[in-house]
Design an enzyme around this catalytic site. Structure first.
Site, short mmCIF file in Angstrom:
data_model
loop_
_atom_site.label_atom_id
_atom_site.label_comp_id
_atom_site.label_asym_id
_atom_site.label_seq_id
_atom_site.Cartn_x
_atom_site.Cartn_y
_atom_site.Cartn_z
N LYS A 1 30.17 -13.11 50.70
CA LYS A 1 30.14 -11.68 50.37
C LYS A 1 28.82 -11.34 49.67
CE LYS A 1 32.67 -12.64 46.09
NZ LYS A 1 34.03 -12.84 45.53
N TYR B 1 5.44 -3.37 25.72
CA TYR B 1 6.03 -2.11 25.24
C TYR B 1 6.68 -2.26 23.87
CZ TYR B 1 5.76 0.24 29.81
OH TYR B 1 5.33 0.85 30.95
C1 PLP Z 1 34.30 -14.15 45.17
C2 PLP Z 1 35.60 -14.77 45.54
C3 PLP Z 1 35.71 -16.15 45.82
C4 PLP Z 1 34.57 -17.12 45.56
O1 PLP Z 1 34.56 -17.38 44.16
P1 PLP Z 1 33.51 -18.37 43.49
O2 PLP Z 1 33.90 -18.37 42.05
O3 PLP Z 1 32.18 -17.77 43.71
O4 PLP Z 1 33.66 -19.70 44.14
C5 PLP Z 1 36.91 -16.63 46.33
N1 PLP Z 1 37.97 -15.79 46.50
C6 PLP Z 1 37.92 -14.48 46.19
C7 PLP Z 1 39.12 -13.65 46.38
C8 PLP Z 1 36.74 -13.93 45.70
O5 PLP Z 1 36.70 -12.63 45.38
#
Ligand code: PLP
Length: 345
Positions: A33, A242
């Site tokens: 994702k 800054y």
């Molecule tokens: C983002 C996510 C994962 C992956 O989690 P990590 O901690 O990055 O391994 C797995 N399952 C769901 C539902 C997620 O939202």
């Protein structure tokens, strides 16, 4: 050239996937994702498929459609947000498998795409996505008659192995799914490390693939090297950047490097941040600007061409801690101004 260079090691990525796959007997998927946690789905997803991943997870259907274009037919693409209004065409054309989150989504799915594969997401206590136990018991027999491909839930505290929430969610998930003849998935990276009772049939690692905690044995995947634009000598009492927030206590040499908070180098890291010139640690001086950062290079006997923020010396989690955040946020904040180079494929 003043463009900073982000090097993404696909060999390390695949080694991390294989190492996590080796920790369980379950099928190991891959969570890609948010453009593969900011690292670029076009290169990351095919590398993971090459390493052996046959099942991918994305947040929304649009990401799934983009991923299908990259992967081609074959691998299963599961969508965490399920089947939202307006998604039917995307889900059908890209061959996506929505993780249905509610009775409403279930109805939408079977009405608009009868016979199209789907999974089910259950809430075991995180209260984020998925059906509640009562909703699930009302729908369960109808849903099972439609042959869901996967029953999944997500752990809220898996990065804390001794947290009481882990066994509580495990119990809730088992109470909702034991005895049903459908593959199950509970664990992301943290859950894989909790042990076999958390593995079920499919795992969903994300951050561990990309070199982040809680997978402490992960190989680093990203290296960020930032060119030095100028080096100057300053006298005691002179200030840098800054707001005059840094005043030199002694004669110093200051390098101005070519990245800033617009590139995801969070301003909140401020005075805690440091970079590396070879084996020498160089502290950030004063405030991080949008495109520029002042760095103390007094200890060097040469003018460096570039300084390293991420790499073998410090991980995304080290850098995250300076800003009071997590490695996930550092990765997904890395900007689009870097020259991205993929190596080790
Ligand atoms: C983002 C996510 C994962 C992956 O989690 P990590 O901690 O990055 O391994 C797995 N399952 C769901 C539902 C997620 O939202």
């Amino acid at each position: 050239m003043a463009q900073a260079r982000l090097t993404i090691d696909l060999g390390a990525l695949c080694a991390n996937w294989s190492a996590l796959a080796g920790k369980s007997r379950a099928e190991t998927g891959a969570v890609v994702k948010a453009n593969a946690y900011g690292l670029g789905i076009d290169a990351i997803a095919p590398a993971l498929a090459q390493a052996g991943a046959r099942r991918f997870f994305v947040a929304v259907a649009e990401e799934g459609a983009a991923l299908r274009r990259v992967l081609g037919p074959g691998p299963e693409i599961n969508v965490f947000s399920g089947h939202m209004a307006g998604d039917a065409a995307l889900i059908r054309e890209a061959g996506l498998t929505p993780m249905i989150n509610s009775i409403d989504q279930m109805l939408r799915h079977v009405e608009s795409l009868p016979g199209h594969p789907f999974g089910i997401q259950l809430d075991s206590g995180m209260n984020r996505l998925g059906m509640e136990p009562a909703e699930w018991s009302a729908l369960r027999d109808i849903a099972l008659a439609q042959n869901p491909t996967l029953l999944m839930s997500h752990l809220a505290c898996a990065d804390e192995p001794t947290h009481a929430m882990n066994p509580r969610q495990l119990g809730a998930f088992r109470a909702m799914t034991d005895g049903l003849d459908v593959p199950r998935a509970l664990s992301a990276t943290g859950g894989i490390l909790l042990g076999p009772e958390y593995h079920f049939d499919v795992t969903r690692p994300g951050i561990g693939l990309y070199g982040g905690l809680p997978f402490v044995d992960a190989r680093p995947v990203v290296t960020l090297s930032i060119p030095v634009i100028q080096v100057r000598e300053i006298e005691p009492g002179e200030t840098v950047g800054y707001g005059n927030s840094f005043t030199a206590p002694a004669p110093m040499r200051v390098a101005t490097i070519a990245s800033g908070y617009a590139d995801g180098i969070l301003r909140a890291m401020g005075p805690n941040a440091q970079l590396w010139a070879g084996e020498t640690r160089c502290k950030v001086l004063g405030r991080i600007s949008m495109d520029l950062i002042g760095v103390d290079v007094t200890a060097l006997d040469h003018e460096p061409d570039a300084l390293e923020l991420l790499g073998q010396h410090q991980s995304v989690d080290t850098v995250a801690e300076w800003a009071g955040t997590i490695g996930y946020e550092i990765l997904t904040s890395l900007g689009n101004r870097y020259a991205r180079e993929y190596v080790g494929a």
